[in-house]
Design a protein around this motif. Structure first.
Motif, short mmCIF file in Angstrom:
data_model
loop_
_atom_site.label_atom_id
_atom_site.label_comp_id
_atom_site.label_asym_id
_atom_site.label_seq_id
_atom_site.Cartn_x
_atom_site.Cartn_y
_atom_site.Cartn_z
N MET A 112 26.25 43.18 64.19
CA MET A 112 26.36 43.24 65.63
C MET A 112 26.03 41.87 66.20
O MET A 112 25.04 41.25 65.84
CB MET A 112 25.40 44.30 66.16
N LYS A 113 26.86 41.39 67.11
CA LYS A 113 26.68 40.09 67.72
C LYS A 113 25.53 40.12 68.72
O LYS A 113 25.39 41.05 69.50
CB LYS A 113 27.97 39.68 68.43
N ASN A 114 24.70 39.08 68.70
CA ASN A 114 23.62 38.95 69.65
C ASN A 114 24.22 38.56 71.00
O ASN A 114 25.02 37.63 71.09
CB ASN A 114 22.64 37.88 69.18
N TRP A 115 23.84 39.25 72.06
CA TRP A 115 24.43 39.00 73.37
C TRP A 115 24.14 37.60 73.90
O TRP A 115 24.85 37.07 74.74
CB TRP A 115 23.97 40.05 74.39
N MET A 116 23.08 36.96 73.37
CA MET A 116 22.75 35.62 73.82
C MET A 116 23.56 34.53 73.11
O MET A 116 23.59 33.40 73.54
CB MET A 116 21.25 35.34 73.62
N ASP A 117 24.26 34.89 72.05
CA ASP A 117 25.09 33.93 71.31
C ASP A 117 26.44 33.80 72.02
O ASP A 117 27.44 34.38 71.62
CB ASP A 117 25.27 34.40 69.87
N LEU A 118 26.45 33.01 73.08
CA LEU A 118 27.63 32.92 73.95
C LEU A 118 28.83 32.27 73.30
O LEU A 118 29.97 32.60 73.60
CB LEU A 118 27.27 32.20 75.24
N ASN A 119 28.61 31.32 72.39
CA ASN A 119 29.74 30.66 71.75
C ASN A 119 30.07 31.24 70.37
O ASN A 119 30.90 30.72 69.65
CB ASN A 119 29.52 29.15 71.66
N SER A 120 29.41 32.32 70.01
CA SER A 120 29.66 33.07 68.76
C SER A 120 29.56 32.22 67.50
O SER A 120 30.30 32.42 66.55
CB SER A 120 31.05 33.73 68.83
N ASP A 121 28.63 31.26 67.48
CA ASP A 121 28.47 30.43 66.29
C ASP A 121 27.40 30.97 65.34
O ASP A 121 27.10 30.37 64.32
CB ASP A 121 28.18 28.98 66.66
N GLY A 122 26.81 32.11 65.69
CA GLY A 122 25.80 32.72 64.84
C GLY A 122 24.39 32.20 65.09
O GLY A 122 23.44 32.65 64.47
N LYS A 123 24.26 31.22 66.00
CA LYS A 123 22.95 30.65 66.33
C LYS A 123 22.77 30.68 67.84
O LYS A 123 23.73 30.56 68.59
CB LYS A 123 22.84 29.21 65.85
N ILE A 124 21.53 30.81 68.26
CA ILE A 124 21.23 30.75 69.69
C ILE A 124 20.58 29.40 69.94
O ILE A 124 19.46 29.14 69.52
CB ILE A 124 20.30 31.90 70.11
N ASP A 125 21.34 28.52 70.61
CA ASP A 125 20.81 27.18 70.88
C ASP A 125 20.06 27.16 72.21
O ASP A 125 19.94 28.17 72.90
CB ASP A 125 21.91 26.13 70.85
N GLY A 126 19.52 26.00 72.56
CA GLY A 126 18.70 25.86 73.75
C GLY A 126 19.42 26.23 75.04
O GLY A 126 18.84 26.86 75.93
N ILE A 127 20.67 25.85 75.15
CA ILE A 127 21.44 26.15 76.37
C ILE A 127 21.63 27.66 76.50
O ILE A 127 21.47 28.22 77.59
CB ILE A 127 22.83 25.47 76.33
N GLU A 128 21.97 28.32 75.40
CA GLU A 128 22.15 29.77 75.44
C GLU A 128 20.84 30.47 75.78
O GLU A 128 20.83 31.44 76.54
CB GLU A 128 22.71 30.27 74.11
N MET A 129 19.73 29.98 75.25
CA MET A 129 18.43 30.58 75.52
C MET A 129 18.07 30.40 76.99
O MET A 129 17.62 31.34 77.64
CB MET A 129 17.35 29.93 74.63
N MET A 130 18.32 29.19 77.54
CA MET A 130 18.01 28.95 78.94
C MET A 130 18.86 29.86 79.84
O MET A 130 18.38 30.45 80.79
CB MET A 130 18.25 27.49 79.31
N PHE A 131 20.15 29.98 79.50
CA PHE A 131 21.03 30.84 80.28
C PHE A 131 20.55 32.29 80.22
O PHE A 131 20.51 32.98 81.24
CB PHE A 131 22.47 30.73 79.75
N ALA A 132 20.14 32.75 79.06
CA ALA A 132 19.65 34.12 78.90
C ALA A 132 18.37 34.33 79.71
O ALA A 132 18.21 35.35 80.39
CB ALA A 132 19.39 34.43 77.43
#
Length: 89
Positions: free
Chosen positions: A1-21
């Motif tokens: 299941m894809k993590n909803w915070m992984d916006l670019n679907s690269d399998g990692k949650i980077d700083g930008i995605e974390m800040m957006f979340a």
């Protein structure tokens, strides 16, 4: 299941995605200001609220804004809206 915070679907949650979340999860103006230093989407929406209410009541927003304050108050009251709920300054 894809993590909803992984916006670019690269399998990692980077700083930008974390800040957006974090910003999406803020539930109050105070919380957003504490995390990010500004009000974000919690800015004053009084103008938007007025426009939505006026249009829903069948009133012309542009015409209301140009009206004399007493005439505008009367038009709002006739439409079932409380003129004291809106700031026209």
């Amino acid at each position: 299941m894809k993590n909803w915070m992984d916006l670019n679907s690269d399998g990692k949650i980077d700083g930008i995605e974390m800040m957006f979340a974090e910003e999406m999860l803020c539930t109050s103006r105070e919380e957003h200001e504490a995390l990010f230093g500004d009000a974000g989407d919690f800015e004053d929406d009084a103008k938007d609220d007025f426009e939505i209410d006026a249009m829903a009541a069948g009133l012309d927003v542009d015409e209301l804004e140009l009206m004399d304050p007493d005439d505008r108050a009367e038009a709002l009251e006739e439409a079932g809206l409380d003129p004291d709920d809106y700031d026209f300054d």
